[in-house]
Write a protein that holds these residues in place. Structure first.
Motif, PDB file in Angstrom:
ATOM      1  N   ARG A  38       1.319  -4.378   7.960  1.00 60.13           N
ATOM      2  CA  ARG A  38       0.672  -5.597   8.469  1.00 60.13           C
ATOM      3  C   ARG A  38      -0.436  -6.063   7.518  1.00 60.13           C
ATOM      4  N   ARG A  39      -0.644  -7.386   7.525  1.00 60.17           N
ATOM      5  CA  ARG A  39      -1.645  -8.028   6.683  1.00 60.17           C
ATOM      6  C   ARG A  39      -1.345  -7.875   5.191  1.00 60.17           C
ATOM      7  N   SER A  71       0.807  -1.214   0.000  1.00 60.17           N
ATOM      8  CA  SER A  71       0.000   0.000   0.000  1.00 60.17           C
ATOM      9  C   SER A  71       0.844   1.269   0.000  1.00 60.17           C
ATOM     10  N   GLU A  72       2.142   1.134   0.205  1.00 58.29           N
ATOM     11  CA  GLU A  72       3.042   2.284   0.194  1.00 58.29           C
ATOM     12  C   GLU A  72       4.410   1.818  -0.277  1.00 58.29           C
ATOM     13  N   ASP A  73       5.098   2.648  -1.049  1.00 61.61           N
ATOM     14  CA  ASP A  73       6.427   2.266  -1.523  1.00 61.61           C
ATOM     15  C   ASP A  73       7.339   1.960  -0.344  1.00 61.61           C
ATOM     16  N   TRP A  88       1.568  -2.591  20.454  1.00 55.56           N
ATOM     17  CA  TRP A  88       0.550  -3.642  20.375  1.00 55.56           C
ATOM     18  C   TRP A  88       1.150  -5.013  20.697  1.00 55.56           C
ATOM     19  N   GLN A  89       2.315  -5.001  21.355  1.00 58.05           N
ATOM     20  CA  GLN A  89       2.929  -6.198  21.929  1.00 58.05           C
ATOM     21  C   GLN A  89       3.312  -7.248  20.898  1.00 58.05           C
ATOM     22  N   SER A  90       3.762  -6.811  19.735  1.00 59.56           N
ATOM     23  CA  SER A  90       4.311  -7.694  18.717  1.00 59.56           C
ATOM     24  C   SER A  90       5.777  -7.362  18.495  1.00 59.56           C
ATOM     25  N   LYS A  91       6.571  -8.360  18.157  1.00 58.70           N
ATOM     26  CA  LYS A  91       7.950  -8.092  17.752  1.00 58.70           C
ATOM     27  C   LYS A  91       7.965  -7.887  16.241  1.00 58.70           C
ATOM     28  N   PHE A 131      10.240  -4.964  10.182  1.00 59.94           N
ATOM     29  CA  PHE A 131       9.836  -5.987   9.218  1.00 59.94           C
ATOM     30  C   PHE A 131       8.325  -6.214   9.206  1.00 59.94           C
ATOM     31  N   ASN A 132       7.593  -5.583  10.120  1.00 60.99           N
ATOM     32  CA  ASN A 132       6.135  -5.704  10.158  1.00 60.99           C
ATOM     33  C   ASN A 132       5.680  -7.158  10.171  1.00 60.99           C
TER      34      ASN A 132
END
Length: 250
Positions: free
Chosen positions: A136-137, A109-111, A202-205, A165-166
């Protein structure tokens, strides 16, 4: 005045757009005084101010290299006909050479893209990469992006890969990175049960310091009120390689 820690590297997604002062961002960086800082979601004008504040207020002198993938007025300001550069940036206490800037063929969705330089970490010449993968997603885009990035990283026997790295550690699209490198946290890996400290609100690595041919010494994840991502910094030993290679996730 502050001295840089010569074997310390740091990655930080600055969060953009966010209501954060570059004075405060510089203060956060100066607290840990890394030799190399990789920033994502960075406006070129903001990075220039951060570098100036680091020198004026803390005596920390950095070289700067930009890896902008967008010219974005809404994110980075400037006149509509002269918008600010947006993307990645590197600060390094030592000069940087052989800079490469690559925009991924498909950004989502974005470069998005990566940049790479050769610089000095811990007294050794090291290839340093800085990247920001698709949001994400958007796994299908990140899979293609890691294919491009891993091919470049594989050319260096000694490399540090910084970035957002999302994706969580056991995400399939990160398998190529795990096949080449290890995370700075020895307890973190591609196995679902691995103990990986979160690096986001949001508690993700999502943020990584991947090491190839370089041994980690100690690391720290630090919450910051100036971004929705935490600061991740690590001290490394570039003269010593990791003895246990990481396995791909699948």
């Amino acid at each position: 005045m502050t001295d840089v820690v010569p074997n310390r590297v740091m990655t930080w997604n600055l969060c953009n757009p966010c209501d954060a002062s570059n004075v405060d961002r510089a203060a956060e960086i100066a607290t840990y005084a890394p030799q190399v800082v990789g920033m994502q979601e960075a406006c070129a004008r903001d990075v220039e101010k951060i570098r100036d504040y680091l020198e004026v207020f803390y005596g920390l002198r950095y070289h700067v290299a930009y890896g902008s993938v967008l010219q974005n007025w809404s994110r980075c300001g400037g006149a509509p006909w002269d918008p600010g550069g947006f993307g990645q940036a590197l600060l390094s206490a030592a000069p940087m050479t052989d800079r490469v800037e690559v925009e991924y063929p498909e950004g989502g969705s974005e470069d998005r893209g990566y940049m790479a330089v050769t610089t000095t970490v811990g007294g050794q010449s090291v290839r340093v990469f800085n990247t920001h993968l698709a949001q994400r997603r958007q796994e299908e885009f990140r899979e293609g992006q890691t294919r491009v990035l891993a091919k470049a990283v594989a050319r260096s026997e000694r490399a540090i890969v910084l970035g957002d790295f999302n994706a969580v550690p056991d995400a399939p699209e990160l398998s190529r990175m795990w096949a080449l490198a290890t995370d700075t946290d020895p307890a973190c890996g591609p196995a679902p049960a691995a103990e990986c400290a979160p690096t986001t609100e949001w508690q993700s690595k999502f943020d990584y310091v991947f090491l190839r041919g370089i041994a980690p010494l100690r690391h720290r994840v630090v919450r910051s009120e100036y971004s929705d991502h935490y600061l991740l910094h690590t001290d490394v030993d570039p003269t010593r390689a990791v003895t246990r290679a990481a396995r791909p996730a699948r």
